[in-house]
Design an enzyme around this catalytic site. Structure first.
Site, PDB file in Angstrom:
ATOM      1  N   GLU A  42       0.881  -1.165   0.000  1.00 42.48           N
ATOM      2  CA  GLU A  42       0.000   0.000   0.000  1.00 42.48           C
ATOM      3  C   GLU A  42       0.921   1.219   0.000  1.00 42.48           C
ATOM      4  OE1 GLU A  42      -2.803   0.221   3.236  1.00 42.48           O
ATOM      5  OE2 GLU A  42      -3.636   2.106   2.470  1.00 42.48           O
ATOM      6  N   ARG A 268       5.602 -13.104   9.734  1.00 44.01           N
ATOM      7  CA  ARG A 268       6.123 -11.738   9.570  1.00 44.01           C
ATOM      8  C   ARG A 268       7.554 -11.667  10.073  1.00 44.01           C
ATOM      9  NH1 ARG A 268       2.064  -7.850   9.152  1.00 44.01           N
ATOM     10  NH2 ARG A 268       3.467  -6.136   9.557  1.00 44.01           N
ATOM     11  N   LYS A 278       4.084   0.639   9.612  1.00 45.91           N
ATOM     12  CA  LYS A 278       4.212   1.906   8.895  1.00 45.91           C
ATOM     13  C   LYS A 278       3.552   3.049   9.657  1.00 45.91           C
ATOM     14  CE  LYS A 278       2.933   0.095   4.894  1.00 45.91           C
ATOM     15  NZ  LYS A 278       2.520  -0.066   3.493  1.00 45.91           N
TER      16      LYS A 278
HETATM   17  P1  ATP Z   1       2.428  -2.351   8.033  1.00 42.72           P
HETATM   18  O1  ATP Z   1       1.663  -3.196   8.996  1.00 42.72           O
HETATM   19  O2  ATP Z   1       3.846  -2.132   8.387  1.00 42.72           O
HETATM   20  O3  ATP Z   1       1.743  -1.071   7.675  1.00 42.72           O
HETATM   21  P2  ATP Z   1       1.323  -3.591   5.794  1.00 42.72           P
HETATM   22  O4  ATP Z   1       1.086  -5.048   5.882  1.00 42.72           O
HETATM   23  O5  ATP Z   1       0.151  -2.728   5.947  1.00 42.72           O
HETATM   24  O6  ATP Z   1       2.503  -3.229   6.735  1.00 42.72           O
HETATM   25  P3  ATP Z   1       1.621  -3.485   3.001  1.00 42.72           P
HETATM   26  O7  ATP Z   1       2.129  -2.376   2.200  1.00 42.72           O
HETATM   27  O8  ATP Z   1       0.169  -3.799   2.925  1.00 42.72           O
HETATM   28  O9  ATP Z   1       2.043  -3.198   4.468  1.00 42.72           O
HETATM   29  O10 ATP Z   1       2.466  -4.802   2.761  1.00 42.72           O
HETATM   30  C1  ATP Z   1       2.882  -5.275   1.522  1.00 42.72           C
HETATM   31  C2  ATP Z   1       3.297  -6.711   1.685  1.00 42.72           C
HETATM   32  O11 ATP Z   1       4.356  -6.814   2.614  1.00 42.72           O
HETATM   33  C3  ATP Z   1       2.169  -7.575   2.202  1.00 42.72           C
HETATM   34  O12 ATP Z   1       2.139  -8.768   1.454  1.00 42.72           O
HETATM   35  C4  ATP Z   1       2.540  -7.852   3.617  1.00 42.72           C
HETATM   36  O13 ATP Z   1       2.052  -9.099   4.021  1.00 42.72           O
HETATM   37  C5  ATP Z   1       4.061  -7.785   3.582  1.00 42.72           C
HETATM   38  N1  ATP Z   1       4.610  -7.392   4.886  1.00 42.72           N
HETATM   39  C6  ATP Z   1       4.302  -6.290   5.597  1.00 42.72           C
HETATM   40  N2  ATP Z   1       4.959  -6.280   6.775  1.00 42.72           N
HETATM   41  C7  ATP Z   1       5.711  -7.415   6.803  1.00 42.72           C
HETATM   42  C8  ATP Z   1       6.614  -7.982   7.753  1.00 42.72           C
HETATM   43  N3  ATP Z   1       6.885  -7.388   8.915  1.00 42.72           N
HETATM   44  N4  ATP Z   1       7.213  -9.149   7.450  1.00 42.72           N
HETATM   45  C9  ATP Z   1       6.963  -9.761   6.267  1.00 42.72           C
HETATM   46  N5  ATP Z   1       6.121  -9.286   5.345  1.00 42.72           N
HETATM   47  C10 ATP Z   1       5.498  -8.122   5.591  1.00 42.72           C
HETATM   48 MG    MG Z   2      -1.543  -3.657   4.515  1.00 47.14          MG
END
Ligand code: ATP
Ligand code: MG
Length: 564
Positions: A42, A268, A278
């Site tokens: 995102e 994760r 984020k």
């Molecule tokens: P955050 O919780 O930090 O805002 P998010 O999951 O909302 O992260 P996205 O931009 O939606 O962030 O994530 C893009 C991809 O990265 C998704 O497939 C998500 O599962 C993966 N991802 C996000 N955080 C992690 C993490 N800590 N470890 C592994 N993969 C991750």
């Molecule tokens: Mg997300």
């Protein structure tokens, strides 16, 4: 001929569960034996090292099995998203060494998603609910107790279609109504209890402007975008495990042949002494608790890059921690180990004095200088050497001299001998102090028969110290970084994460003495400061004021401090 395999390659690691699944699918000829993945960020912030873990598996699986990986921006919430983030995400993925086959946006599919929602309404599988978010939440029930049907659940199809169109045309306020899938308010999976699939957002979108005012929710966009694109293996983190049945339900409504994407969930990446959300990272930036997204203390990819980490070190770290089905927290020490290991093989050794005091070689002729040869990297015999100037007056580290030293102090103390790295053995003869008792000059005598490279004099000297010549060095700023947080897992602490910031996470040293060789270094260049650690040139550097970031110390001093 011997048939012993003398390969020096590392033993092949066993397949992770995702690779096993992909190989099984290929064996069965599923989806015409295609492998297609996507990385779906995102664009609401910069990528962090957790995303690097997702990137490595998304792109890595495609690479390994001859498939493709697309970059898809999940831009379904215009309020939080921005092109600045889109650009940074692309840069970070490329820096990690990957390239996408195509760039897509969830917003590319807004029309198709809209049509699918209309199809569900027409089939009696979706309805407009005018209740408040609180009322909808109250009717959800609990995992052990069925929810209640909304009073709007049986609204006539025509009315639903009309309201849905108007939702998008700006007739209604945000929050006044939503579109919900009509599934099962008694389902044991809470996500099946008539999930919200569209909401009103009156905020211009960074790509589609004001075209849309009704936006699909994550669960209604993600799987369908996978389907429209032809994704075969949709890899995400474990928290989406409970969403998978709903993902499959929507695909069931859409699919017309044998093809279907399948979601797989892995653990994760969480790291000790930092946060990985984020939302929290954005807060640190917005409230100036760090100096931007690429502050070298941040767990962002651009932060690690600026700090001097290499893509290889991040890959090695991620390889070591692997992909499993169990969440946990990884020791940041392991990441630091990976960067040390990589830089040790690659970077030039130089001398830099962070806390200088003058050393005068009293029996060395005034005005004379000598060129000494400094090997660039003992780990790499092809790395060559560079010249350093030796003279009567040098700078050494303040803590390499002690007037009253304990027995096991093998550095400079009156009467004791040390080797000056790449130069001579010197014997300490004393020091001069100011009125306050601070040492201002240290004195020593050198032995001209002990120049490095000369046949061994048979003399045992226990310590070697580094130095720079006072007339062949320059002043620079050095930034020392420590953990951003004082507790191992700030996310699990009951205190607010901002109260847990380490007040000493940045220490700025000025007037450090750098050997002249470093003068030509440019932002991003990496070095080992002998006996101190790995450092890189920061982008804040100017010709008059060079700035070096400590990437990591030479040894894990933190682990030692903890053991005490
Ligand atoms: P955050 O919780 O930090 O805002 P998010 O999951 O909302 O992260 P996205 O931009 O939606 O962030 O994530 C893009 C991809 O990265 C998704 O497939 C998500 O599962 C993966 N991802 C996000 N955080 C992690 C993490 N800590 N470890 C592994 N993969 C991750
Ligand atoms: Mg997300």
């Amino acid at each position: 001929m011997s048939d012993i395999n003398l390969t020096t390659e590392e033993p092949k690691r066993s397949l992770n569960f995702i690779e096993v699944a992909v190989e099984n699918d290929l064996k069965e000829g599923k989806n015409d034996s295609r492998v297609q993945t996507r990385f779906p960020p995102e664009p609401n912030g910069y990528l962090h090292i957790g995303h690097a873990k997702a990137i490595c598996i998304d792109f890595g699986i495609a690479q390994k099995y001859g498939g493709i990986c697309n970059l898809r921006f999940d831009d379904t919430n215009p309020v939080k998203e921005d092109v600045e983030y889109v650009d940074s995400i692309k840069e970070d993925i490329q820096w990690l060494g990957y390239d996408w086959a195509n760039v897509y946006y969830a917003s590319d599919y807004f029309t198709q998603l809209w049509e699918f929602a209309v199809q569900l309404i027409k089939e009696g599988k979706a309805y407009i609910d005018e209740q408040s978010a609180e009322d909808i939440a109250k009717q959800k029930g609990t995992p052990t107790q069925a929810g209640q049907n909304s009073p709007y659940r049986d609204r006539p199809i025509e009315e639903n279609l009309d309201l849905f169109a108007k939702m998008n045309e700006g007739y209604f306020e945000e929050g006044s109504m939503v579109l919900r899938a009509k599934i099962d308010m008694a389902s044991s999976n809470m996500h099946f209890r008539d999930p919200i699939i569209y909401r009103i957002i009156n905020h211009p979108h960074h790509r589609t402007g004001k075209t849309w005012q009704a936006y699909p929710m994550y669960d209604f966009a993600h799987g369908q975008c996978d389907y429209f694109e032809g994704v075969t293996h949709s890899l995400c983190t474990l928290e989406f495990d409970v969403h998978r049945p709903l993902y499959d339900w929507f695909i069931d409504q859409l699919k017309t042949d044998d093809y279907r994407p399948r979601q797989y969930e892995f653990n994760r990446l969480n790291l000790t002494y930092t946060v990985m959300s984020k939302r929290k990272l954005l807060q640190l930036v917005k409230e100036n608790l760090v100096n931007g997204w690429d502050d070298p203390r941040m767990p962002t990819i651009c932060g690690f890059r600026r700090r001097g980490f290499t893509p290889e070190s991040i890959h090695n770290f991620i390889d070591r921690i692997g992909y499993t089905k169990y969440d946990g927290i990884n020791d940041i020490g392991l990441l630091e180990y990976a960067v040390r290991e990589d830089l040790n093989k690659k970077v030039t050794r130089v001398s830099a004095i962070l806390d200088p005091v003058k050393l005068i070689i009293t029996n060395y002729p005034e005005g004379e200088t000598e060129i000494m040869e400094a090997h660039n990297n003992p780990e790499d015999e092809n790395s060559g050497s560079h010249n350093v100037l030796f003279s009567r007056e040098l700078f050494i580290e303040r803590d390499d001299f002690m007037e009253d030293a304990p027995k096991k102090y093998f550095r400079l103390t009156p009467g004791n001998e040390v080797r000056l790295k790449n130069a001579y053995i010197v014997k300490c003869t004393g020091c001069k102090k100011d009125d306050a008792g601070n040492v201002v000059e240290v004195y020593a005598e050198y032995d001209s028969q002990t120049k490095s490279g000369m046949p061994e004099s048979g003399r045992k000297v226990k310590g070697t110290i580094h130095w720079v010549s006072t007339n062949d060095c320059f002043d620079a700023e050095v930034r020392l970084y420590d953990r951003l947080f004082i507790v191992e897992n700030p996310s699990e602490d009951e205190r607010d994460f901002k109260e847990l910031l380490n007040p000493d996470s940045l220490k700025v040293l000025r007037g450090c003495k750098m050997e002249a060789y470093l003068k030509n270094a440019v932002a991003g260049d990496k070095f080992q400061f002998q006996r101190t650690g790995y450092f890189c040139v920061d982008k804040d550097s100017t010709l008059d004021n060079m700035v070096f970031n400590r990437t990591v110390s030479l040894k894990d001093s933190w682990a030692k401090a903890k053991d005490k």
